[in-house]
Design a protein around this motif. Sequence first.
Motif, PDB file in Angstrom:
ATOM      1  N   HIS A  36      -0.566  -8.789 -22.467  1.00  0.00           N
ATOM      2  CA  HIS A  36      -0.622  -8.097 -23.758  1.00  0.00           C
ATOM      3  C   HIS A  36      -1.581  -6.918 -23.758  1.00  0.00           C
ATOM      4  O   HIS A  36      -1.673  -6.201 -24.756  1.00  0.00           O
ATOM      5  CB  HIS A  36      -0.939  -9.076 -24.894  1.00  0.00           C
ATOM      6  CG  HIS A  36      -2.059 -10.026 -24.639  1.00  0.00           C
ATOM      7  ND1 HIS A  36      -1.883 -11.252 -24.040  1.00  0.00           N
ATOM      8  CD2 HIS A  36      -3.376  -9.949 -24.925  1.00  0.00           C
ATOM      9  CE1 HIS A  36      -3.042 -11.884 -23.968  1.00  0.00           C
ATOM     10  NE2 HIS A  36      -3.966 -11.116 -24.492  1.00  0.00           N
ATOM     11  N   ASP A  37      -2.270  -6.676 -22.638  1.00  0.00           N
ATOM     12  CA  ASP A  37      -3.059  -5.447 -22.508  1.00  0.00           C
ATOM     13  C   ASP A  37      -2.158  -4.211 -22.421  1.00  0.00           C
ATOM     14  O   ASP A  37      -2.614  -3.090 -22.687  1.00  0.00           O
ATOM     15  CB  ASP A  37      -3.930  -5.489 -21.252  1.00  0.00           C
ATOM     16  CG  ASP A  37      -5.063  -6.501 -21.336  1.00  0.00           C
ATOM     17  OD1 ASP A  37      -5.430  -6.888 -22.460  1.00  0.00           O
ATOM     18  OD2 ASP A  37      -5.569  -6.902 -20.270  1.00  0.00           O
ATOM     19  N   LEU A  38      -0.906  -4.398 -22.032  1.00  0.00           N
ATOM     20  CA  LEU A  38      -0.017  -3.251 -21.854  1.00  0.00           C
ATOM     21  C   LEU A  38       0.251  -2.527 -23.166  1.00  0.00           C
ATOM     22  O   LEU A  38       0.428  -1.305 -23.177  1.00  0.00           O
ATOM     23  CB  LEU A  38       1.301  -3.698 -21.215  1.00  0.00           C
ATOM     24  CG  LEU A  38       1.206  -4.231 -19.784  1.00  0.00           C
ATOM     25  CD1 LEU A  38       2.576  -4.661 -19.289  1.00  0.00           C
ATOM     26  CD2 LEU A  38       0.625  -3.169 -18.850  1.00  0.00           C
ATOM     27  N   TYR A  39       0.297  -3.250 -24.270  1.00  0.00           N
ATOM     28  CA  TYR A  39       0.590  -2.622 -25.567  1.00  0.00           C
ATOM     29  C   TYR A  39      -0.439  -1.551 -25.926  1.00  0.00           C
ATOM     30  O   TYR A  39      -0.074  -0.368 -26.074  1.00  0.00           O
ATOM     31  CB  TYR A  39       0.669  -3.708 -26.640  1.00  0.00           C
ATOM     32  CG  TYR A  39       1.099  -3.240 -28.014  1.00  0.00           C
ATOM     33  CD1 TYR A  39       0.239  -2.509 -28.839  1.00  0.00           C
ATOM     34  CD2 TYR A  39       2.357  -3.555 -28.523  1.00  0.00           C
ATOM     35  CE1 TYR A  39       0.618  -2.099 -30.109  1.00  0.00           C
ATOM     36  CE2 TYR A  39       2.750  -3.146 -29.791  1.00  0.00           C
ATOM     37  CZ  TYR A  39       1.884  -2.420 -30.577  1.00  0.00           C
ATOM     38  OH  TYR A  39       2.267  -2.014 -31.827  1.00  0.00           O
ATOM     39  N   PRO A  40      -1.712  -1.888 -26.075  1.00  0.00           N
ATOM     40  CA  PRO A  40      -2.671  -0.836 -26.430  1.00  0.00           C
ATOM     41  C   PRO A  40      -2.835   0.208 -25.332  1.00  0.00           C
ATOM     42  O   PRO A  40      -3.119   1.375 -25.614  1.00  0.00           O
ATOM     43  CB  PRO A  40      -3.975  -1.602 -26.667  1.00  0.00           C
ATOM     44  CG  PRO A  40      -3.834  -2.863 -25.893  1.00  0.00           C
ATOM     45  CD  PRO A  40      -2.374  -3.210 -25.967  1.00  0.00           C
ATOM     46  N   SER A  41      -2.634  -0.199 -24.087  1.00  0.00           N
ATOM     47  CA  SER A  41      -2.792   0.744 -22.982  1.00  0.00           C
ATOM     48  C   SER A  41      -1.718   1.822 -23.016  1.00  0.00           C
ATOM     49  O   SER A  41      -2.006   3.023 -22.867  1.00  0.00           O
ATOM     50  CB  SER A  41      -2.753   0.008 -21.642  1.00  0.00           C
ATOM     51  OG  SER A  41      -3.761  -0.970 -21.570  1.00  0.00           O
ATOM     52  N   ILE A  42      -0.469   1.414 -23.207  1.00  0.00           N
ATOM     53  CA  ILE A  42       0.622   2.387 -23.239  1.00  0.00           C
ATOM     54  C   ILE A  42       0.484   3.311 -24.440  1.00  0.00           C
ATOM     55  O   ILE A  42       0.690   4.528 -24.336  1.00  0.00           O
ATOM     56  CB  ILE A  42       1.983   1.667 -23.221  1.00  0.00           C
ATOM     57  CG1 ILE A  42       2.221   1.032 -21.838  1.00  0.00           C
ATOM     58  CG2 ILE A  42       3.116   2.622 -23.575  1.00  0.00           C
ATOM     59  CD1 ILE A  42       3.467   0.190 -21.739  1.00  0.00           C
ATOM     60  N   LEU A  43       0.109   2.755 -25.591  1.00  0.00           N
ATOM     61  CA  LEU A  43      -0.101   3.624 -26.757  1.00  0.00           C
ATOM     62  C   LEU A  43      -1.185   4.651 -26.477  1.00  0.00           C
ATOM     63  O   LEU A  43      -1.070   5.826 -26.837  1.00  0.00           O
ATOM     64  CB  LEU A  43      -0.468   2.783 -27.983  1.00  0.00           C
ATOM     65  CG  LEU A  43       0.702   2.392 -28.902  1.00  0.00           C
ATOM     66  CD1 LEU A  43       1.722   1.539 -28.165  1.00  0.00           C
ATOM     67  CD2 LEU A  43       0.202   1.664 -30.149  1.00  0.00           C
ATOM     68  N   GLN A  44      -2.238   4.210 -25.827  1.00  0.00           N
ATOM     69  CA  GLN A  44      -3.322   5.127 -25.488  1.00  0.00           C
ATOM     70  C   GLN A  44      -2.864   6.188 -24.491  1.00  0.00           C
ATOM     71  O   GLN A  44      -3.211   7.369 -24.608  1.00  0.00           O
ATOM     72  CB  GLN A  44      -4.493   4.327 -24.902  1.00  0.00           C
ATOM     73  CG  GLN A  44      -5.677   5.166 -24.454  1.00  0.00           C
ATOM     74  CD  GLN A  44      -6.605   5.569 -25.593  1.00  0.00           C
ATOM     75  OE1 GLN A  44      -6.272   5.380 -26.754  1.00  0.00           O
ATOM     76  NE2 GLN A  44      -7.741   6.123 -25.254  1.00  0.00           N
ATOM     77  N   MET A  45      -2.085   5.788 -23.514  1.00  0.00           N
ATOM     78  CA  MET A  45      -1.645   6.714 -22.479  1.00  0.00           C
ATOM     79  C   MET A  45      -0.806   7.858 -23.040  1.00  0.00           C
ATOM     80  O   MET A  45      -0.851   8.984 -22.525  1.00  0.00           O
ATOM     81  CB  MET A  45      -0.847   5.944 -21.412  1.00  0.00           C
ATOM     82  CG  MET A  45      -1.684   4.950 -20.616  1.00  0.00           C
ATOM     83  SD  MET A  45      -0.678   3.739 -19.740  1.00  0.00           S
ATOM     84  CE  MET A  45      -0.373   4.589 -18.200  1.00  0.00           C
ATOM     85  N   VAL A  46      -0.032   7.583 -24.079  1.00  0.00           N
ATOM     86  CA  VAL A  46       0.872   8.603 -24.617  1.00  0.00           C
ATOM     87  C   VAL A  46       0.362   9.208 -25.919  1.00  0.00           C
ATOM     88  O   VAL A  46       0.995  10.097 -26.478  1.00  0.00           O
ATOM     89  CB  VAL A  46       2.293   8.025 -24.822  1.00  0.00           C
ATOM     90  CG1 VAL A  46       2.825   7.420 -23.534  1.00  0.00           C
ATOM     91  CG2 VAL A  46       2.325   6.993 -25.952  1.00  0.00           C
TER      92      VAL A  46
END
Length: 480
Positions: free
Chosen positions: A339-349
């Motif tokens: 579930h770290d992928l959710y905030p990470s992807i939002l941050q990346m884009v």
Amino acid sequence: MVLLNLFVVTSLGAVDSRSVESSPIKPNVVLILADDLGYTDLGVMGSDLYQTPNIDGLASQGLRFTNAHSSHPTCSPSRTAIMTGKYPARLGIVGHGGRGTVTAGDGTFMPCEEYTMAEALTDAGYTTCHIGKWHVGHEGTTGPKEQGFQFDIASNEFCCPGSYIYPYRNKKKAGVQAENSAVPDLQDRGPDDHLTECLGDEAVKFISSHKDEPFFLNLAYYAVHTPIESERDKVAKYKKLITPDSRQRNAAYAGLVEHLDESVGRVLKAIRDNGLERNTIVIFFSDNGGEVTHGETSNYPLRDGKVSQYLGGIRVPLIVKWPGVTPVGATSEIPVIGHDLYPSILQMVGAQGDTKHNAQIDGVDLTAVFQDPASQLDRQALHWLRYPVVFHYRKGERKRGPVGTIIKGNWKLMEFFPTPHGQDRSFELYNLREDISEQENVAAANPELVTELHQEMIRWRESVDAPEYEMAFKEYEKIP
């Protein structure tokens, strides 16, 4: 959640013709999710049989995590966590699916009111597409289109395909299960088209058709989940490669892994061929550990596999290629979770998401680690919680019974709950740095540490409002 604009022109290389004046180019995101792929099921992760040159090549171009975990040891809760950024237990999912229940297959799995990753990226101006396995909801209520994806291709209503062989349904069975496991949208294929290849081809079409706009592709393979079916020439190839010393000995499974790798290779080639390589983030992940019940694979040196909360069930491969940001061919030992992928992807884009949803996200933004693999995260522990899973649990199988787990630093504590079948409450404590195979339970020698970690587990359950465990769960009545 405070988001930074990390995608500057210099990190992406030269500006191409799709840029608008001085506006930054939004990076595309391709999230590739394998099903039941074990920690050592890739060549780059130490397989002693499987050949995965395309995925290994992706790792050589990006950042590989050696301490990544799924959010749950089974697929539905794990996938829900990825799509929401939340612990499954926060959503009441403590079995194999369903909200507020441990009943597998009932309920809506992922609550329809959740603001998913797809919704966040759609609202940020992305074209969003889901291809393949969904298994966190039902079409018409909580299917991919209801949960934010503009395109939905080849997703069925089940955990797995009826078959990887055309027409991608179970020809030996009839009824609801046979219909739910049938894979739609591929009627134009034929006997020579393996399902795994078809999903890659659909991804290639989507990439080629949407190359002039920012897109999010959620490519969720059915492979390498059962049924274990691969082309005969691949099976024959791996039968010849198995030696008396091989730990991984299933030639058909090896062939299915190769199908997956070849399909991923087609997708990576499409990204290159369409001139998108410098502006496309590629993430490769698995929803849980490898299945070992019927000799599908071996997760050695990790103990056990899918369903279990020993490391074989929850530690998985994770590869991230963020052009211009992730170091080439680097590795990170930082503990991370699905579930770290959710905030990470939002941050990346640079997507803002939803303020109310963001306030309950359990995932941690990993972009600092993507830039510097040695970076530390502001997180004390990782948690798992699973109650009875009828599909996978039988009387007397303690290791697959109800259990809660915490990993904090080098220490891992497992709490096995009492069951109506005679299992008493017990604890297992492992020092993962010294005992990665979890062979020596040192709980008796460290009573104070057991108490400390157990209290932290209880506080975590309270903080996410996890359903309380009951000896009277109706699920137990269904267990033979």
